[in-house]
Design a protein around this motif. Structure first.
Motif, PDB file in Angstrom:
ATOM      1  N   GLY A  10       0.781  -1.229   0.000  1.00  0.00           N
ATOM      2  CA  GLY A  10       0.000   0.000   0.000  1.00  0.00           C
ATOM      3  C   GLY A  10       0.800   1.260   0.000  1.00  0.00           C
ATOM      4  N   ALA A  11       2.125   1.174  -0.013  1.00  0.00           N
ATOM      5  CA  ALA A  11       2.973   2.366   0.030  1.00  0.00           C
ATOM      6  C   ALA A  11       3.141   2.939  -1.369  1.00  0.00           C
ATOM      7  N   PRO A  12       3.002   4.242  -1.533  1.00  0.00           N
ATOM      8  CA  PRO A  12       3.160   4.833  -2.863  1.00  0.00           C
ATOM      9  C   PRO A  12       4.607   4.820  -3.303  1.00  0.00           C
ATOM     10  N   ARG A  13       4.797   4.725  -4.607  1.00  0.00           N
ATOM     11  CA  ARG A  13       6.136   4.754  -5.176  1.00  0.00           C
ATOM     12  C   ARG A  13       6.241   5.930  -6.111  1.00  0.00           C
ATOM     13  N   ALA A  14       7.318   6.690  -5.982  1.00  0.00           N
ATOM     14  CA  ALA A  14       7.518   7.865  -6.819  1.00  0.00           C
ATOM     15  C   ALA A  14       7.865   7.445  -8.241  1.00  0.00           C
ATOM     16  N   ALA A  15       7.683   8.385  -9.178  1.00  0.00           N
ATOM     17  CA  ALA A  15       7.917   8.080 -10.581  1.00  0.00           C
ATOM     18  C   ALA A  15       9.358   7.687 -10.848  1.00  0.00           C
ATOM     19  N   TRP A  16      10.305   8.292 -10.112  1.00  0.00           N
ATOM     20  CA  TRP A  16      11.709   7.929 -10.373  1.00  0.00           C
ATOM     21  C   TRP A  16      11.943   6.459 -10.050  1.00  0.00           C
ATOM     22  N   GLN A  17      11.184   5.916  -9.056  1.00  0.00           N
ATOM     23  CA  GLN A  17      11.333   4.503  -8.738  1.00  0.00           C
ATOM     24  C   GLN A  17      10.727   3.639  -9.838  1.00  0.00           C
ATOM     25  N   GLU A  18       9.618   4.119 -10.433  1.00  0.00           N
ATOM     26  CA  GLU A  18       8.996   3.380 -11.530  1.00  0.00           C
ATOM     27  C   GLU A  18       9.915   3.369 -12.747  1.00  0.00           C
ATOM     28  N   MET A  19      10.478   4.531 -13.078  1.00  0.00           N
ATOM     29  CA  MET A  19      11.347   4.611 -14.244  1.00  0.00           C
ATOM     30  C   MET A  19      12.587   3.731 -14.060  1.00  0.00           C
ATOM     31  N   ALA A  20      12.964   3.516 -12.820  1.00  0.00           N
ATOM     32  CA  ALA A  20      14.169   2.723 -12.554  1.00  0.00           C
ATOM     33  C   ALA A  20      13.932   1.238 -12.736  1.00  0.00           C
ATOM     34  N   ASP A  21      12.675   0.828 -12.956  1.00  0.00           N
ATOM     35  CA  ASP A  21      12.363  -0.591 -12.994  1.00  0.00           C
ATOM     36  C   ASP A  21      12.525  -1.237 -14.369  1.00  0.00           C
ATOM     37  N   GLY A  22      12.813  -0.478 -15.390  1.00  0.00           N
ATOM     38  CA  GLY A  22      12.895  -1.105 -16.694  1.00  0.00           C
ATOM     39  C   GLY A  22      13.828  -0.354 -17.607  1.00  0.00           C
ATOM     40  N   GLY A  23      13.916  -0.845 -18.842  1.00  0.00           N
ATOM     41  CA  GLY A  23      14.714  -0.144 -19.826  1.00  0.00           C
ATOM     42  C   GLY A  23      15.933  -0.935 -20.258  1.00  0.00           C
ATOM     43  N   ASP A  24      16.512  -0.502 -21.339  1.00  0.00           N
ATOM     44  CA  ASP A  24      17.692  -1.140 -21.912  1.00  0.00           C
ATOM     45  C   ASP A  24      18.918  -0.838 -21.060  1.00  0.00           C
ATOM     46  N   GLY A  25      19.787  -1.851 -20.931  1.00  0.00           N
ATOM     47  CA  GLY A  25      20.973  -1.663 -20.103  1.00  0.00           C
ATOM     48  C   GLY A  25      22.124  -0.977 -20.792  1.00  0.00           C
ATOM     49  N   TRP A  26      22.141  -0.951 -22.131  1.00  0.00           N
ATOM     50  CA  TRP A  26      23.296  -0.391 -22.824  1.00  0.00           C
ATOM     51  C   TRP A  26      23.500   1.099 -22.562  1.00  0.00           C
ATOM     52  N   PRO A  27      22.455   1.919 -22.506  1.00  0.00           N
ATOM     53  CA  PRO A  27      22.696   3.333 -22.169  1.00  0.00           C
ATOM     54  C   PRO A  27      23.344   3.505 -20.800  1.00  0.00           C
ATOM     55  N   ILE A  28      22.975   2.645 -19.856  1.00  0.00           N
ATOM     56  CA  ILE A  28      23.578   2.710 -18.516  1.00  0.00           C
ATOM     57  C   ILE A  28      25.054   2.339 -18.590  1.00  0.00           C
ATOM     58  N   ALA A 332      22.144   0.656 -10.881  1.00  0.00           N
ATOM     59  CA  ALA A 332      22.612   1.896 -11.501  1.00  0.00           C
ATOM     60  C   ALA A 332      21.448   2.681 -12.094  1.00  0.00           C
ATOM     61  N   ARG A 333      20.478   1.968 -12.647  1.00  0.00           N
ATOM     62  CA  ARG A 333      19.316   2.657 -13.220  1.00  0.00           C
ATOM     63  C   ARG A 333      18.555   3.411 -12.126  1.00  0.00           C
ATOM     64  N   ARG A 334      18.465   2.813 -10.941  1.00  0.00           N
ATOM     65  CA  ARG A 334      17.796   3.491  -9.824  1.00  0.00           C
ATOM     66  C   ARG A 334      18.585   4.726  -9.383  1.00  0.00           C
ATOM     67  N   VAL A 335      19.913   4.595  -9.366  1.00  0.00           N
ATOM     68  CA  VAL A 335      20.752   5.740  -9.003  1.00  0.00           C
ATOM     69  C   VAL A 335      20.593   6.863 -10.018  1.00  0.00           C
ATOM     70  N   PHE A 336      20.695   6.525 -11.310  1.00  0.00           N
ATOM     71  CA  PHE A 336      20.639   7.549 -12.352  1.00  0.00           C
ATOM     72  C   PHE A 336      19.248   8.157 -12.479  1.00  0.00           C
ATOM     73  N   SER A 337      18.209   7.400 -12.118  1.00  0.00           N
ATOM     74  CA  SER A 337      16.865   7.978 -12.200  1.00  0.00           C
ATOM     75  C   SER A 337      16.695   9.117 -11.188  1.00  0.00           C
ATOM     76  N   ILE A 338      17.434   9.033 -10.070  1.00  0.00           N
ATOM     77  CA  ILE A 338      17.419  10.156  -9.118  1.00  0.00           C
ATOM     78  C   ILE A 338      18.263  11.308  -9.664  1.00  0.00           C
ATOM     79  N   LEU A 339      19.450  10.973 -10.148  1.00  0.00           N
ATOM     80  CA  LEU A 339      20.334  12.013 -10.667  1.00  0.00           C
ATOM     81  C   LEU A 339      19.703  12.759 -11.840  1.00  0.00           C
TER      82      LEU A 339
END
Length: 605
Positions: A10-28, A332-339
């Motif tokens: 039931g805890a809300p998750r911010a958008a940066w946490q959602e964006m950190a959950d997927g995506g291609d690894g090569w840009p990282i 790293a995706r979670r870190v960069f989503s904050i940055l």
């Protein structure tokens, strides 16, 4: 606004946490390589040379074993018996030194990268928009800062040099096998592509479990932080068992994710071992057949089998490294989503420092909403003359605190503008806008440092005499001097070693030392007892002289000190005037005066 969803707990998750959950690894990977690895190319080059030497010496071992079998045990060559052990010792010593140096350099690169990321994260956190920080629990940031960056470190350190080392070793040993006997070499290596396919199928499952593990770490950090912050309430209401059960649910869910990650990670070893067994069996059969018919010497067979045995260890390591790399990419995706969270409060090109000569504040048809369609400040226009003492009153949630936040430019209006001495605050540098004000809150914020450091927080260049003068003016020296270390006494976490009144007087001294022309107060005397408040009111009289003051007021004694009262209701200023005139008008202020403001104080008109 940032979109949130809801997890199972039931805890809300911010958008940066959602964006950190997927995506291609090569840009990282490219980003880490460009920004954090490339500046360390000299270290990386040294590590690669060391790993290459380890690979070459590993590839030489089967040939040395072949020489030992053919020329010592079969050929009975005494000269080789005396020289070969020395060669092997020298090779292994050099190999060990190269591996040690490579691992040391690997650790330096990995920890250097994590240090870079932590510095960038901290800079981002202290400079980020207030709205962004308030949308996410602080413990989630701590989890990313402590846990995720360390996972990135593990991935970077292992993949940068270990992949090179194991890949080079695998190539060297594969070449050695093919040189010794091409057919045998192909038989042993035939299992490698199949292992790659089988292990690759676990990647998707691994990614999902790693996501859940990192989320669980963040959820647990948030829960611990909330429980420690509210421990008095937990105990007062007898909710220890309920909180322990809630923690148990989070821990169990995280454990399930960790075990799933371990299960996915554990697949690579058995798959490699199983397929290597098939390869060995086939090699022994074919090699034995060739040996029986005199097409293969014992030394050649022993050297080949040594290479075959050695090659599967780096191949196994490479198989497991894909899991480490995957974990690192997700972290790293979670870190960069904050940055990469975009700043909303920014400086315009050519922004100049705010020049404050008097402290006049003007709101011109200002509208602001935290969420679209729900304005918290709705079309406010007001002119506050320089040196005016203004009280902000109104029901809870009517927009008073937001009004102060807009003056500090913690947020920007959706429309309209705010000026200080005729200058739009959006065209001034952010630091100069905030230097123009001193903020005093209902719950004073102190840092786990000395009393002196807390008083001088907004004016670090202040000398000891100025700090002492500010403490005296705030009536704080009377409790500071008797302390064992005086001004060098540490106040503890959040000032926990001081009383509420003492913390507030330290905050007053800090504001006085800053000497800003605008004072913003959120009922700062509410935590004080009657005696302390009387002393601080004298301090306030001194602080108010020559300054523009905006104070959120919940006490009649505070309101009556104001030159002007602004009455807020649903984001609008519905009444303005003095205490007497507003009471006489019989409107909202009069109702607040009779029901809330007076409290136990005489409701004199």
């Amino acid at each position: 606004m940032v979109v949130t969803d809801t997890r199972q707990d039931g805890a809300p998750r911010a958008a940066w946490q959602e964006m950190a959950d997927g995506g291609d690894g090569w840009p990282i990977i490219r980003r880490i390589a460009r920004n954090h690895v490339a500046p360390r190319w000299k270290q990386l080059a040294v590590a690669m040379v060391a790993m290459a030497f380890v690979a070459v010496t590993t590839g030489a071992l089967p040939f040395l074993l072949q020489i030992a079998a053919d020329r010592i045990f079969i050929g009975k060559e005494t000269a080789v018996l005396w020289t070969l052990p020395g060669v092997i010792i020298a090779v292994m010593a050099l190999r060990s030194f190269a591996e040690y140096f490579g691992r040391l350099t690997e650790a330096s690169i990995g920890n250097g990268i994590v240090s870079d990321l932590r510095k960038l994260l901290f800079e981002k956190l202290v400079s980020a928009d207030l709205g962004f920080l308030q949308r996410t629990h602080s413990a989630a940031f701590v989890s990313v800062f402590a846990n995720d960056t360390q996972i990135v470190n593990n991935a970077a350190a292992q993949t940068l040099t270990s992949i090179a080392k194991n890949l080079l070793q695998s190539i060297a040993l594969a070449v050695a096998m093919l040189v010794m006997d091409p057919v045998l070499g192909l038989i042993v290596l035939a299992a490698v592509p199949l292992a790659v396919v089988l292990i690759g199928r676990q990647r998707k499952q691994m990614r999902s479990s790693v996501h859940r593990t990192l989320r669980g770490a963040g959820d647990l950090s948030s829960l611990v932080s909330q429980t420690l912050t509210g421990i008095r309430v937990v105990k007062a209401y007898g909710q220890e068992a309920a909180e322990a059960a809630r923690a148990g649910t989070v821990i169990d869910r995280t454990l399930a994710a960790i075990l799933q990650t371990a299960k996915s990670r554990a697949v690579s070893g058995p798959v490699t071992e199983g397929l290597s067994g098939i390869g060995f069996a086939a090699a022994i059969f074919y090699g034995g057949w060739q040996g029986i018919y005199g097409n293969l010497t014992l030394g050649e067979f022993m050297g080949f089998m040594a290479a075959a045995l050695l090659v599967y260890q780096p191949l196994k390591a490479l198989a497991s490294l894909q899991n480490v790399l995957l974990e690192g990419l997700i972290a790293a995706r979670r870190v960069f989503s904050i940055l990469d969270e975009p700043a909303r409060i920014t400086e315009v090109a050519g922004a100049r420092p705010l020049a404050v000569s008097a402290g006049n504040i003007r709101f011109e048809d200002v509208v602001f909403a935290y969420e679209p369609g729900r304005p918290v400040i709705d079309g406010v226009t007001i002119d506050i003359p320089a040196g005016c003492k203004v009280a902000l009153v109104g029901p809870s949630g009517s927009g008073k605190s937001t009004f102060l936040n807009l003056v500090l430019r913690f947020y920007d209006p959706d429309s309209g503008r705010i000026t200080i001495d005729g200058q739009d605050v959006r065209t001034a540098t952010i630091s100069s806008v905030r230097r123009a004000s001193a903020l005093l809150t209902q719950d004073p914020v102190l840092f786990d440092d000395t009393i002196r450091a807390n008083i001088a927080y907004g004016a670090p260049e202040a000398d000891d005499a100025a700090v002492v003068a500010a403490a005296q003016a705030a009536n704080a020296e009377e409790f500071i001097t008797p302390l064992p270390q005086g001004y060098a006494t540490r106040v503890g976490e959040a000032g926990g070693l001081l009383s509420g009144g003492q913390k507030q007087r330290i905050a007053f001294a800090r504001a006085m030392l800053r000497g800003a022309p605008i004072l913003l107060l959120d009922e700062p005397t509410s935590a004080l007892d009657a005696t302390s408040e009387a002393k601080v009111q004298e301090t306030l009289d001194t602080m108010f002289e020559g300054r523009t003051v905006l104070m959120i007021a919940h006490r009649l004694s505070t309101v009556k000190r104001a030159d002007m009262i602004l009455v807020f209701d649903r984001g609008r200023i519905v009444e303005t005037g003095t205490h007497d005139s507003l009471v006489a008008a019989g409107g909202l202020y009069d109702r607040l005066h009779r029901t809330q403001l007076a409290g136990g104080e005489p409701a004199a008109n």
